[in-house]
Design a protein around this motif. Sequence first.
Motif, PDB file in Angstrom:
ATOM      1  N   THR A 253       2.528  29.565  12.866  1.00 33.04           N
ATOM      2  CA  THR A 253       3.053  29.110  11.696  1.00 33.04           C
ATOM      3  C   THR A 253       4.313  29.646  11.511  1.00 33.04           C
ATOM      4  O   THR A 253       4.798  30.713  11.636  1.00 33.04           O
ATOM      5  CB  THR A 253       2.191  29.629  10.539  1.00 33.04           C
ATOM      6  N   PHE A 255       7.615  29.589   8.513  1.00 36.31           N
ATOM      7  CA  PHE A 255       7.945  29.176   7.328  1.00 36.31           C
ATOM      8  C   PHE A 255       9.424  29.755   6.807  1.00 36.31           C
ATOM      9  O   PHE A 255      10.184  30.437   7.452  1.00 36.31           O
ATOM     10  CB  PHE A 255       7.059  30.384   6.133  1.00 36.31           C
ATOM     11  N   VAL A 309      -1.775  28.975   8.975  1.00 32.10           N
ATOM     12  CA  VAL A 309      -1.384  29.220   7.861  1.00 32.10           C
ATOM     13  C   VAL A 309      -2.166  29.953   6.777  1.00 32.10           C
ATOM     14  O   VAL A 309      -1.577  30.853   6.018  1.00 32.10           O
ATOM     15  CB  VAL A 309      -0.783  27.974   7.481  1.00 32.10           C
ATOM     16  N   ASN A 310      -3.420  29.603   6.848  1.00 32.50           N
ATOM     17  CA  ASN A 310      -4.344  30.247   5.953  1.00 32.50           C
ATOM     18  C   ASN A 310      -4.285  31.804   6.014  1.00 32.50           C
ATOM     19  O   ASN A 310      -4.293  32.571   4.778  1.00 32.50           O
ATOM     20  CB  ASN A 310      -5.490  29.640   5.935  1.00 32.50           C
ATOM     21  N   LEU A 313      -0.923  32.992   4.626  1.00 32.26           N
ATOM     22  CA  LEU A 313      -0.796  33.040   3.157  1.00 32.26           C
ATOM     23  C   LEU A 313      -1.592  34.382   2.519  1.00 32.26           C
ATOM     24  O   LEU A 313      -1.299  34.944   1.459  1.00 32.26           O
ATOM     25  CB  LEU A 313      -1.339  31.694   2.616  1.00 32.26           C
ATOM     26  N   GLU A 326       4.310  29.758  -0.480  1.00 31.10           N
ATOM     27  CA  GLU A 326       3.118  28.580  -0.674  1.00 31.10           C
ATOM     28  C   GLU A 326       3.039  27.911   0.450  1.00 31.10           C
ATOM     29  O   GLU A 326       3.770  27.804   1.290  1.00 31.10           O
ATOM     30  CB  GLU A 326       3.543  27.820  -1.922  1.00 31.10           C
ATOM     31  N   ALA A 327       1.846  26.899   0.503  1.00 28.33           N
ATOM     32  CA  ALA A 327       1.534  26.178   1.888  1.00 28.33           C
ATOM     33  C   ALA A 327       2.831  25.439   2.384  1.00 28.33           C
ATOM     34  O   ALA A 327       2.771  24.917   3.349  1.00 28.33           O
ATOM     35  CB  ALA A 327       0.017  25.472   1.495  1.00 28.33           C
ATOM     36  N   GLU A 328       3.432  24.632   0.951  1.00 30.33           N
ATOM     37  CA  GLU A 328       4.333  23.658   1.359  1.00 30.33           C
ATOM     38  C   GLU A 328       5.718  24.233   2.147  1.00 30.33           C
ATOM     39  O   GLU A 328       6.396  23.632   2.565  1.00 30.33           O
ATOM     40  CB  GLU A 328       4.712  23.073   0.167  1.00 30.33           C
ATOM     41  N   CYS A 330       5.360  26.210   4.738  1.00 30.77           N
ATOM     42  CA  CYS A 330       4.915  26.535   5.994  1.00 30.77           C
ATOM     43  C   CYS A 330       4.562  25.304   6.800  1.00 30.77           C
ATOM     44  O   CYS A 330       4.011  24.186   6.263  1.00 30.77           O
ATOM     45  CB  CYS A 330       3.552  27.601   5.859  1.00 30.77           C
ATOM     46  N   THR A 331       4.701  25.427   8.149  1.00 34.45           N
ATOM     47  CA  THR A 331       4.322  24.518   9.060  1.00 34.45           C
ATOM     48  C   THR A 331       3.477  25.089  10.131  1.00 34.45           C
ATOM     49  O   THR A 331       3.878  25.836  10.717  1.00 34.45           O
ATOM     50  CB  THR A 331       5.518  23.685   9.602  1.00 34.45           C
ATOM     51  N   GLU A 332       2.359  24.460  10.466  1.00 29.73           N
ATOM     52  CA  GLU A 332       1.681  24.974  11.816  1.00 29.73           C
ATOM     53  C   GLU A 332       2.439  24.107  12.726  1.00 29.73           C
ATOM     54  O   GLU A 332       2.427  22.913  12.761  1.00 29.73           O
ATOM     55  CB  GLU A 332       0.254  24.712  11.631  1.00 29.73           C
TER      56      GLU A 332
END
Length: 519
Positions: A253, A255, A309-310, A313, A326-328, A330-332
Motif C-alpha cells: 500500500t 499513501f 490498506v486495512n 490504517l 484515510e482510505a482515499e 491510499c492505494t493498493e
Amino acid sequence: MESLSFLLTLSFVLLSLSPLASSFTNHEDFLRCLSRRINGNTTEPKVIHTSKDSTFFSILDSSTQNQRFSVPTTPKPVSIITPVQAADVQTVIRCARVHGIHVRTRSNGHGYEGQSYVAYNKPFVVIDLRYLRSITLDVDNRSGWVQTGATTGEWYYEIGKTTKTLAFPAGTHPTVGVGGQFSGGGYGTLLRKYGLAADNVIDALVVDARGSILDRQAMGEDYFWAIRGGGGSSFGVVLSWKIRLVDVPSTVTVFKVIKTSENQAVQIINKWQYVADKVTDDLFFRATLERSNDGKVQGSFSGLYLGPVNDLLALMEVKFPILSLEAEDCTEMSWVESVLWFADYPKGESLGVLANRERSSVSFKGKDDFVQEPLPESAVRELWRRLEAPEARLAKIILTPLGGKMSEIAEHETPFPHREGNLYEIQYLAQWSGEEDKNKRETEKYLKWVGSVYGLMTPYVSKSPRGAYVNFMDIDLGMYLGKEKSKYEEGKSWGVKYFKTNFERLVRVKTTVDPTDFL
C-alpha cells in the motif's frame, strides 16, 4: 605517510587530485594502444570516441544528468570509451595506466558533483558503461546479476515482470545507474526492512588497477567490503553485481497526505521525528517540504506499507493518528507498481517505462545531514521560511527515516556507517532549469541557498563528525589542494564525515589494491 597518499582517490575526492606528471601523458599513444587491442576484437557499436567525432558531445551529454556541468567551462574528457565487453574495460585500464591518462567511470551520470564525467587539472577519459547493462535473474535462488551500466529502473523492470513477491532495496529514481548507487550504499523505500542496496550485494566482478578481472573470492573480503559503500570506482571498475532478492507481499500500500497549513505540517513533522524510525519495519514513511505548483510551501507525507490498506490504517490510527490517514489517501498495488508511483509516473503507466534511459533537463546541488535528536519546532519553521525564497521554487527538503534493519546492521559491516543512533537523514536539494546556468550568477544564487540551509542546521545535526552520505557527494566539504597538508591529512578531514571510522579501513584497502594511486 607517503604510503597513505592514495586515499583521496576515494570517489568523494576524485574531483581534484594532484595531476600525474605531464611527461607521462600522451593521448595519441593512449589511443593507439586502445586501437591495437579493441578495434580488432569488437564490432559495432563504436567503442572509441574522440572530440573529433561528430557524435562525441552527444554521447557525453546523453548521460550528463546534472546540467550545471553541461556549461562550456566544465572540463571535458579527451576520449569517451563505450565498452561492449569486459575485455574492453581491461584494455582501457591497462593503456591508461601506461600512458598516464586518468579514468572516470560512468554508469548513468547522476553524481551530485559530476564526478563520473568531470576531472580537474589532468587529462582524463570516461569509461561509459551504457552497453554493459545485461541483467539475469535466478528467482529459485533469490538472486541475480546486474551489470553496472544498467539503471535502477531497468533492474526493477526485469524483477517486476518476472515475479510479484521478490524485490530489491535500491533507490526511488529509475534513471539512476546501479553502479554509482550500489557502490555508495543506495537506499529507497525498503531500507527499514532490508537495509541498503550495498547490504544485499553478495558478489561482484571488478577490473582492478592492473586490468585483471576479480570476483569476490579472488579480490578477498577487504576489497569486496570496500566497493559496497566506499565508492567502487576508487578501487577499480565494477563490471557487475550479484545481489540478493528480498521478499515482499503480493499487495503493498502506498499513501500520500499533503498539508498546506504551516501549523499542521510542522506539528506532523514534530511528531514524525519521534515515530518514523521506531514503527514496524514494514512501514517506510518520509516527510518532504517543498513548493506546490502554485508556488506555496507545503508538507508532503508519503510512504510504503508492506501489506494491505486495512492493516496500514489500523497501524496509523494507533501509531500516528495526527496524520488522519484515510482510505482515499491510499492505494493498493504490487511492489513494482509502487516504484512507478514513487517516481511520479501517471496512473496506468506501463511497467516498461522503467527501462527508459531519460536525460534530466535540470541542474541541482544537494547537501545532507544525519539527525540524532528531534529538531526543535523553531528549526522546522525556519526550514519552511527558507523554502519561501525565490531560489527555492523547485527545492525540496527531504526527511528519510532510518531505524529498523538500518539499526540492526553494525556500522562497520560496510563502509556506510550511518546506522544505529540516527533518527533520519535530511537532504537539502536545490533544483533549477539548466538554461539558467548560462549566467553564472544565477547558478550561484541556488548554491548559496543550499549553503545557507546547511549552515542553519549546524546546531541540530550529528557532530564530531557531522555525517554525510557519499552518494550525495558535496565538494564543499573539502578537496585536496596540495598545500600545507598531505593528501591523507586533508582527506581525513572530510572522509570521516562520509565514512566515520571506516575511513581508515578504506585507506588500508586502497593502499593494497592500488598502491601507485592510479585510479
